[in-house]
Write an enzyme that holds these catalytic residues in place. Structure first.
Site, short mmCIF file in Angstrom:
data_model
loop_
_atom_site.label_atom_id
_atom_site.label_comp_id
_atom_site.label_asym_id
_atom_site.label_seq_id
_atom_site.Cartn_x
_atom_site.Cartn_y
_atom_site.Cartn_z
N ARG A 148 0.86 -1.20 0.00
CA ARG A 148 0.00 0.00 0.00
C ARG A 148 0.89 1.23 0.00
O ARG A 148 1.79 1.35 0.83
CB ARG A 148 -0.91 -0.03 1.23
CG ARG A 148 -1.98 1.04 1.18
CD ARG A 148 -2.96 0.91 2.32
NE ARG A 148 -2.34 1.23 3.59
CZ ARG A 148 -2.93 1.07 4.77
NH1 ARG A 148 -4.16 0.58 4.82
NH2 ARG A 148 -2.31 1.39 5.87
N TYR A 160 -2.11 11.76 6.86
CA TYR A 160 -2.32 10.38 7.27
C TYR A 160 -1.37 9.44 6.54
O TYR A 160 -1.13 9.59 5.35
CB TYR A 160 -3.76 9.94 6.95
CG TYR A 160 -3.87 8.44 6.83
CD1 TYR A 160 -3.88 7.67 7.99
CD2 TYR A 160 -3.84 7.81 5.60
CE1 TYR A 160 -3.90 6.29 7.90
CE2 TYR A 160 -3.86 6.43 5.50
CZ TYR A 160 -3.89 5.67 6.66
OH TYR A 160 -3.89 4.31 6.57
N ASP A 211 -4.78 3.96 0.47
CA ASP A 211 -5.79 4.28 1.48
C ASP A 211 -6.13 5.77 1.39
O ASP A 211 -5.27 6.62 1.58
CB ASP A 211 -5.21 3.96 2.87
CG ASP A 211 -6.25 4.04 3.98
OD1 ASP A 211 -7.39 4.45 3.69
OD2 ASP A 211 -5.90 3.68 5.12
N HIS A 213 -8.49 7.10 3.31
CA HIS A 213 -8.83 7.44 4.70
C HIS A 213 -10.03 8.38 4.81
O HIS A 213 -10.00 9.38 5.54
CB HIS A 213 -7.60 8.03 5.42
CG HIS A 213 -7.42 7.48 6.81
ND1 HIS A 213 -7.64 8.20 7.94
CD2 HIS A 213 -7.06 6.25 7.23
CE1 HIS A 213 -7.41 7.45 9.00
NE2 HIS A 213 -7.06 6.26 8.60
N GLU A 237 -8.92 2.28 -0.76
CA GLU A 237 -9.53 1.97 0.55
C GLU A 237 -10.19 3.21 1.14
O GLU A 237 -9.64 4.31 1.04
CB GLU A 237 -8.37 1.50 1.43
CG GLU A 237 -8.64 1.31 2.87
CD GLU A 237 -7.37 0.78 3.57
OE1 GLU A 237 -6.55 0.09 2.92
OE2 GLU A 237 -7.21 1.06 4.77
N GLU A 263 -12.93 -0.56 7.84
CA GLU A 263 -12.10 -0.73 9.05
C GLU A 263 -12.76 -0.13 10.28
O GLU A 263 -12.43 -0.50 11.40
CB GLU A 263 -10.69 -0.18 8.84
CG GLU A 263 -10.62 1.32 8.71
CD GLU A 263 -9.21 1.83 8.46
OE1 GLU A 263 -8.49 1.23 7.67
OE2 GLU A 263 -8.84 2.84 9.08
N ARG A 284 -13.47 -4.65 4.97
CA ARG A 284 -12.25 -4.57 5.79
C ARG A 284 -12.51 -4.65 7.29
O ARG A 284 -11.62 -4.36 8.10
CB ARG A 284 -11.49 -3.27 5.47
CG ARG A 284 -11.07 -3.18 4.01
CD ARG A 284 -9.97 -2.17 3.80
NE ARG A 284 -8.78 -2.57 4.48
CZ ARG A 284 -8.26 -2.00 5.56
NH1 ARG A 284 -8.86 -0.96 6.12
NH2 ARG A 284 -7.16 -2.45 6.10
N HIS A 313 -8.55 -5.19 8.24
CA HIS A 313 -7.69 -4.17 8.84
C HIS A 313 -6.63 -4.86 9.70
O HIS A 313 -6.94 -5.82 10.39
CB HIS A 313 -8.62 -3.31 9.70
CG HIS A 313 -8.02 -2.11 10.31
ND1 HIS A 313 -8.58 -1.53 11.43
CD2 HIS A 313 -6.95 -1.35 10.00
CE1 HIS A 313 -7.87 -0.46 11.76
NE2 HIS A 313 -6.88 -0.32 10.90
N ASP A 317 -2.46 -0.82 15.83
CA ASP A 317 -3.33 -0.72 17.02
C ASP A 317 -4.16 -1.99 17.22
O ASP A 317 -4.85 -2.11 18.23
CB ASP A 317 -4.23 0.52 16.95
CG ASP A 317 -4.96 0.68 15.62
OD1 ASP A 317 -4.27 0.81 14.59
OD2 ASP A 317 -6.19 0.69 15.63
N GLU A 340 -4.25 -6.98 5.82
CA GLU A 340 -3.26 -5.93 6.08
C GLU A 340 -2.25 -6.42 7.12
O GLU A 340 -2.60 -7.08 8.08
CB GLU A 340 -3.97 -4.67 6.62
CG GLU A 340 -2.99 -3.57 6.98
CD GLU A 340 -3.67 -2.28 7.44
OE1 GLU A 340 -4.92 -2.24 7.50
OE2 GLU A 340 -2.95 -1.33 7.75
N TRP A 403 -10.49 12.89 9.33
CA TRP A 403 -9.09 12.49 9.42
C TRP A 403 -8.88 11.16 8.75
O TRP A 403 -9.65 10.24 8.92
CB TRP A 403 -8.62 12.35 10.88
CG TRP A 403 -7.19 11.86 10.88
CD1 TRP A 403 -6.10 12.54 10.45
CD2 TRP A 403 -6.73 10.56 11.25
NE1 TRP A 403 -4.99 11.74 10.54
CE2 TRP A 403 -5.35 10.52 11.01
CE3 TRP A 403 -7.38 9.42 11.74
CZ2 TRP A 403 -4.57 9.39 11.27
CZ3 TRP A 403 -6.62 8.29 11.99
CH2 TRP A 403 -5.22 8.28 11.76
C1 GCO Z 1 -5.14 1.33 8.10
C2 GCO Z 1 -5.79 2.36 8.93
C3 GCO Z 1 -5.03 2.83 10.10
C4 GCO Z 1 -5.97 3.59 11.02
C5 GCO Z 1 -5.68 3.26 12.43
C6 GCO Z 1 -6.65 3.93 13.37
O1 GCO Z 1 -5.69 1.09 7.05
O2 GCO Z 1 -4.14 0.76 8.49
O3 GCO Z 1 -6.39 3.34 8.15
O4 GCO Z 1 -3.87 3.48 9.82
O5 GCO Z 1 -5.90 4.94 10.81
O6 GCO Z 1 -5.72 1.87 12.57
O7 GCO Z 1 -6.57 3.39 14.63
MG MG Z 2 -7.20 2.36 6.39
#
Ligand code: GCO
Ligand code: MG
Length: 403
Positions: A148, A160, A211, A213, A237, A263, A284, A313, A317, A340, A403
Site C-alpha cells: 500500500r 495520514y 488508502d 482514509h 480503501e 475498518e 475490511r 484491517h 493498534d 493488512e 481524518w
Molecule cells: C489502516 C488504517 C489505520 C488507522 C488506524 C486507526 O488502514 O491501516 O487506516 O492506519 O488509521 O488503525 O486506529
Molecule cells: Mg485504512
C-alpha cells in the site's frame, strides 16, 4: 465443560496502548481476546470490567454462540465500537479456549485451511514520492507481494499514513490530538505520480493499494478511481465516508478500480447495502472491532453471496492477539481476499509471544492449539497505559474535516 472462573482486563503500553481480556477456566486453561479501540481504550476496559465480566463467571466457556447472543441482545443497546470491541474480546478468548481444549489451532475449528497461507499487504510510506518508492522497494525486498502506497502531499505539512519512524507507522501519537491540515486538490494531484513511478520501479507483478482514509466526496473518489485505472490498483480503501452507504453507488458508476471499506465498521448492518448492491469488492472489518470471529464469519458469509471478499484491517493498534485471530479466520475462509500487515515493534512482540509467521509475502497462524498467542503479564506490567489520541484534520481555512 470448561467453566469460566475469572476474567480480567490487562492494560499495557509497549510503545502503544493495548487492551487485552484474559478469561480463565476451572480446568486451568485460559483464553485471550484483543479489546483495543485506538484512542478510546479505557471505555472498552470499563465496559468489560464493569458490565461484562460479572456476567461471565460460572458460564460454560464452550457456549460461544450463546454468550455472544447474551452480550449482544442482552445489553439492549446494540452495536457501536465500544460494545462490539468488548464482545469481540470475549468471543476471541472463547475461541482460544475451545482450541486449547480440543488441542487444535482455531482455523481447524473453523473448517480447516482453505489455502496454504494468507496474502498480506504492507504499508509503504514516505514524506515525498521518492521516499515512498524507497519504502515500497524495501517492502518488495522483504518479500511482500502487495504494497500500500501512502505519500506526503506537496504543500501539506503532514498527512495520514506518513510515519515519523522509518519502519513503523503509529498515528496515535499525542496526549492531546495533533492537528493536520488538509487540501483535497493538492492531494488529488499527488496520488497518480506515485502510482506511475511505482509501476516503473516495481513493475507489474506486485499488487499496489492505496488508502484514502475517508477524505473524498463520492464524485472526487470516482475521479481518483478513474485516474488510477491505468496502474491497475488492487484497491482504493475508504474512498469516502460510509455512514451513508449509498455514497458508493456514485463511485461505482464511474470506475472499475476495486473498492475496499470497513475498518471502522462494527456490524454486518454497517455493510448491508454496500454488500447487497455489490458496491464494494472488499470488506475490511476486523475481529476486534466487529464482534469477534463469530460475527465476522457471519459478515463474510453474507459477503460471499455477493462476490465481496475480505481484506481485514491490520494496523499496529490491532494487537498480536487480534492479528493471530485474523490469520486463523483468513486461512479458513473461502472468500478471503487479502490481509493488512503492519509489523509490531520488538517491545510489543515480546509482550505478546506468538506462533504466526511471515514468509515471502504470506503469513500463517501456526499450529499451536488455540490462537497461538500469549501475553507475558510480568513484562506487560512494566509498560503503563499512556493516554494517546489519533490526530484530527482541518482544511486550510480551519474547517474541521475527516481524518
Ligand atoms: C489502516 C488504517 C489505520 C488507522 C488506524 C486507526 O488502514 O491501516 O487506516 O492506519 O488509521 O488503525 O486506529
Ligand atoms: Mg485504512
Amino acid at each position: 465443560m470448561p467453566k469460566i472462573t475469572g476474567a480480567r482486563v490487562i492494560l499495557t503500553s509497549p510503545g502503544r496502548n493495548f487492551v487485552t481480556l484474559k478469561i480463565e477456566t476451572d480446568e486451568g486453561i485460559y483464553g485471550l481476546g484483543d479489546a483495543t479501540l485506538n484512542g478510546r481504550e479505557l471505555a472498552v476496559a470499563s465496559y468489560l470490567t464493569d458490565h461484562v465480566v460479572p456476567c461471565l463467571i460460572g458460564r460454560d466457556a464452550h457456549r460461544i454462540e450463546d454468550i455472544w447472543q447474551f452480550l449482544y441482545k442482552g445489553a439492549y443497546w446494540r452495536r457501536g465500537p465500544v460494545t462490539m470491541s468488548a464482545i469481540a474480546a470475549v468471543d476471541t478468548a472463547l475461541w482460544d479456549i475451545k482450541g486449547k481444549v480440543a488441542g487444535l489451532p482455531v482455523y481447524q475449528l473453523l473448517g480447516g485451511a482453505s489455502r496454504d497461507g494468507v496474502l498480506v499487504y504492507s504499508h509503504a510510506n514516505g514524506a515525498t514520492l521518492e521516499e515512498t518508492i524507497e519504502s515500497a522497494q524495501r517492502s518488495a525486498e522483504k518479500g511482500y507481494k502487495a504494497i500500500r502506497l501512502q505519500s506526503g502531499v506537496p504543500g501539506l505539512a503532514s498527512t495520514y499514513g506518513v510515519s515519523k519512524h522509518r519502519d513503523f507507522y503509529e498515528p496515535a501519537d499525542a496526549d492531546l490530538p495533533t492537528e493536520n491540515v488538509w487540501s483535497t486538490s493538492k492531494y488529488l494531484r499527488s496520488v497518480v505520480p506515485v502510482f506511475e513511478r511505482a509501476r516503473e520501479v516495481l513493475g507489474w507483478d506486485v499488487h499496489l493499494l492505496h488508502d484514502v482514509h475517508h477524505r473524498l466526496t463520492p464524485i472526487e473518489a470516482a475521479r481518483l478511481g478513474k485516474d488510477l485505472e491505468p496502474y491497475r490498483p488492487f484497491w482504493i480503501e475508504d474512498a469516502t465516508p460510509a455512514e451513508n452507504q449509498a455514497n458508493f453507488r456514485l463511485i461505482r458508476q464511474h470506475t472499475t478500480t476495486p473498492l475496499a471499506v470497513g475498518e471502522i465498521f462494527n456490524s454486518v448492518w454497517d455493510a448491508k447495502q454496500l454488500i447487497e448492491e455489490q458496491l464494494i469488492d472488499y470488506i475490511r472489518a476486523t475481529v476486534v472491532h466487529a464482534g469477534g470471529i463469530t460475527h465476522l464469519r457471519r459478515l463474510a458469509s453474507f459477503a460471499a453471496m455477493h462476490n465481496v471478499r475480505t481484506g481485514c484491517h491490520g494496523a499496529t493498534d490491532l494487537s498480536p492477539v487480534c492479528m493471530a485471530a485474523a490469520l486463523h479466520f483468513d486461512l479458513s475462509l473461502p472468500n478471503f481476499g487479502i490481509q493488512e500487515h503492519m509489523p509490531h515493534t520488538a517491545e510489543t512482540d515480546a509482550v505478546f509471544p506468538h506462533a504466526y509467521t511471515f514468509d515471502q509475502g504470506m503469513m500463517h497462524p501456526g499450529d499451536l492449539p488455540g490462537l497461538g498467542v500469549d501475553i507475558d503479564e510480568e513484562l506487560a506490567a512494566k509498560y503503563e497505559y499512556k493516554r494517546a489520541f489519533l490526530p484530527v484534520n482541518r482544511l486550510e481555512d480551519g474547517t474541521m474535516f475527516d481524518w
